[in-house]
Design an enzyme around this catalytic site. Structure first.
Site, PDB file in Angstrom:
ATOM      1  N   SER A   1       0.830  -1.222   0.000  1.00  0.00           N
ATOM      2  CA  SER A   1       0.000   0.000   0.000  1.00  0.00           C
ATOM      3  C   SER A   1       0.859   1.264   0.000  1.00  0.00           C
ATOM      4  CB  SER A   1      -0.964   0.002   1.178  1.00  0.00           C
ATOM      5  OG  SER A   1      -0.293  -0.221   2.396  1.00  0.00           O
TER       6      SER A   1
ATOM      7  N   HIS B   1      -1.933  -8.908   2.079  1.00  0.00           N
ATOM      8  CA  HIS B   1      -1.609  -7.627   2.743  1.00  0.00           C
ATOM      9  C   HIS B   1      -2.756  -7.301   3.711  1.00  0.00           C
ATOM     10  CE1 HIS B   1       0.184  -3.819   3.432  1.00  0.00           C
ATOM     11  NE2 HIS B   1      -0.196  -3.146   2.345  1.00  0.00           N
TER      12      HIS B   1
ATOM     13  N   HIS C   1       5.735 -12.695   7.514  1.00  0.00           N
ATOM     14  CA  HIS C   1       5.965 -11.325   7.063  1.00  0.00           C
ATOM     15  C   HIS C   1       7.162 -11.313   6.128  1.00  0.00           C
ATOM     16  CE1 HIS C   1       6.483  -6.949   7.139  1.00  0.00           C
ATOM     17  NE2 HIS C   1       5.208  -6.934   7.496  1.00  0.00           N
TER      18      HIS C   1
ATOM     19  N   ARG D   1       3.110  -4.626  16.786  1.00  0.00           N
ATOM     20  CA  ARG D   1       1.713  -4.178  16.650  1.00  0.00           C
ATOM     21  C   ARG D   1       0.763  -5.261  17.191  1.00  0.00           C
ATOM     22  NH1 ARG D   1       1.770  -2.946  10.320  1.00  0.00           N
ATOM     23  NH2 ARG D   1       2.641  -5.054  10.459  1.00  0.00           N
TER      24      ARG D   1
ATOM     25  N   ASP E   1      -2.267  -8.334  11.752  1.00  0.00           N
ATOM     26  CA  ASP E   1      -3.620  -8.782  11.408  1.00  0.00           C
ATOM     27  C   ASP E   1      -4.099  -9.971  12.236  1.00  0.00           C
ATOM     28  OD1 ASP E   1      -3.876  -6.865   9.288  1.00  0.00           O
ATOM     29  OD2 ASP E   1      -2.438  -8.074   8.176  1.00  0.00           O
TER      30      ASP E   1
END
Ligand code: CMX
Length: 440
Positions: free
Chosen positions: A241, A271, A318, A327, A373
């Site tokens: 992105s 993604h 990743h 995160r 995620d």
């Protein structure tokens, strides 16, 4: 010129001067070797662009202008009585390069509130789509419909000096960020709440106003939104992105066109769509096992089954990270405080215990640890936001902060149109056979 804009430009132009001197002195210095497998396998690890807003370390995770996520949680302004960072503060940090004061953040909240009007024809464009259109498609189309508002496109059409590009990119950036929560909330309420829309509340901060327009007034959910919109904002420049927004912007496509392109990349399951996929994967597992609380053994079996079927385990792995994503940890800390007994949260934590050794044992997955995620959906579900195909839109609202701040820097720096060299396999073979001396 506004104070923030002035401050941004002064910092960025100083840095642009430094870069000129740096290129003059070191422009021919070789920084990297590129292997054939990198060329064939997603350009992994090739240093090929400059992004000032954040930097990703494969073991430590993301740092925004040098600050880790725990440092941001501590140093960025919070609302009174709150503990989560305000995303306006992160935007200020990424744009200016300095930690903001509470006043700076209040100012930014007010600026975003003032600029948040969305013309009706954008809502009409959304309304023209069938209800089953994926929310990310609706989001991208709405941003494209809003492109009529681009001050950069208008100014460019009228003919402006290239030294002025940044000025209009900055204005578009501020307007677009201000409007995105309203657009996202509109899509949500249309698709899942019978079109019962909620007007913005200009007195709230950017994240709380988003929560409000989605239909959530709970202070816990507001705090979650502040954290969520902060930690998803940026992940250096090479992710799909960010890179897409930067690449499209390099053709001097305006921020609306560039950001919509980035969102189409975020909508991919490898993604940003992975947050939706994680929840679907867990729910399919639970359905198959007829339980809300699968045991660790059951989870392990289901992971094996997923791998045997040639599918990915969403939320794990990743391209750069080689440790648990900070995160993920930040969300885990939030869950420990607000909802430690939630069954879905517990399942996410059990997967975290079980999945890494299994993924590692395949011998091919380079990072067996969870990414951002893996956790986000469980928190949203806890607060009753159960429609997982909306989750990537929320990721997108946050991602605007980083990629658009970067776009402002790109234009002050005067970066040229991006154009790497590609090769053909026939040419590669000729080169390997020494029939040609180089691939350039
Ligand atoms: N489950 C199963 N297989 C996986 C895997 C996972 N979670 N992660 C990697 N692999 C596989 C790859 O598909 C690849 O298989 P092949 O050699 O058969 O093609 C192999 O392991 C090597 O891949 P890698 O080098 O470890 O990972 P990549 O850099 O190619 O891909 C990523 C990274 C994120 C796309 C991948 O780990 C993945 O598909 N994860 C699941 C989807 C996901 O969670 N995406 C979100 C990432 C964060 C974000 O951008 O939001």
């Amino acid at each position: 010129m506004g104070q923030l804009k002035d401050h941004f430009y002064n910092n960025a132009i100083k840095s642009a001067e430094d870069i000129k001197a740096l290129i003059k002195e070191h422009g021919e210095t070789v920084i990297d070797n590129v292997t054939l497998s990198q060329v064939y396998q997603g350009m992994r690890g090739i240093v090929g662009l400059v992004t000032e807003t954040s930097l990703l370390d494969s073991n430590e995770g993301i740092r925004f202008r040098g600050f880790s996520i725990p440092e941001l949680v501590e140093k960025l302004p919070h609302v009174e009585g709150g503990s989560q960072p305000l995303p306006e503060g992160l935007f200020h940090l990424m744009l200016i390069g300095e930690i903001p004061t509470e006043e700076d953040v209040d100012h930014l909240s007010a600026v975003f509130a003032r600029r948040s009007h969305v013309p009706n024809y954008v809502f009409d464009a959304i309304e023209a789509l069938p209800l089953h259109t994926h929310p990310m498609t609706q989001f991208s189309i709405a941003i494209m419909a809003l492109q009529t508002e681009s001050l950069f496109a208008k100014a460019y059409g009228e003919g402006i000096n290239k030294k002025e590009y940044w000025n209009y990119i900055y204005e578009d950036t501020m307007n677009l960020i201000a409007r995105l929560p309203r657009i996202a909330a509109y899509i949500f309420r249309r698709k899942y709440r019978n079109g019962d829309h909620i007007q913005p509340n200009g007195m709230l901060d950017w994240a709380a106003n988003f929560a409000h327009m989605l239909g959530y007034e709970d202070e816990g959910f507001r705090e979650l939104m502040r954290l969520y919109l902060t930690i998803h904002a940026d992940h250096e420049g090479g992710n799909v992105s960010a890179h897409t927004t930067h690449l499209v912007g390099s053709a001097l496509s305006d921020p609306y066109l560039s950001f919509a392109a980035g969102m189409n990349g975020l909508a991919g399951p490898l993604h940003g769509l992975a947050n939706q996929e994680v929840i679907r994967w867990i729910e399919e597992m639970n359905k198959e096992l007829n339980t809300d609380a699968p045991s660790k053994e059951q989870i392990a079996d289901y992971i094996q089954k997923t791998l045997t079927q040639g599918k990915v385990v969403p939320g794990y792995g990743h391209a750069v990270l080689r440790k648990t994503d900070p995160r993920f940890i930040a969300q885990m800390e939030f869950a420990k405080k607000y909802c430690p007994d939630d069954a879905l949260v517990q399942t996410v934590w059990n997967i975290y215990e079980v999945a890494p050794p299994i993924l590692q044992s395949t011998g091919k997955i380079k990072n067996p640890w969870p990414n951002v995620d893996a956790h986000s959906g469980a928190l949203l579900k806890h607060y009753g936001l159960i429609e997982e195909d909306f989750y990537t839109v929320m990721f997108g609202v946050s991602r605007a902060l980083g990629v658009l701040a970067s776009l402002c820097w790109d234009r002050v720096y005067g970066f040229p149109i991006e154009r790497p060299k590609s090769v053909t396999t026939a040419q590669v073979k000729q080169w390997l056979n020494k029939e040609i001396s180089s691939l350039e």
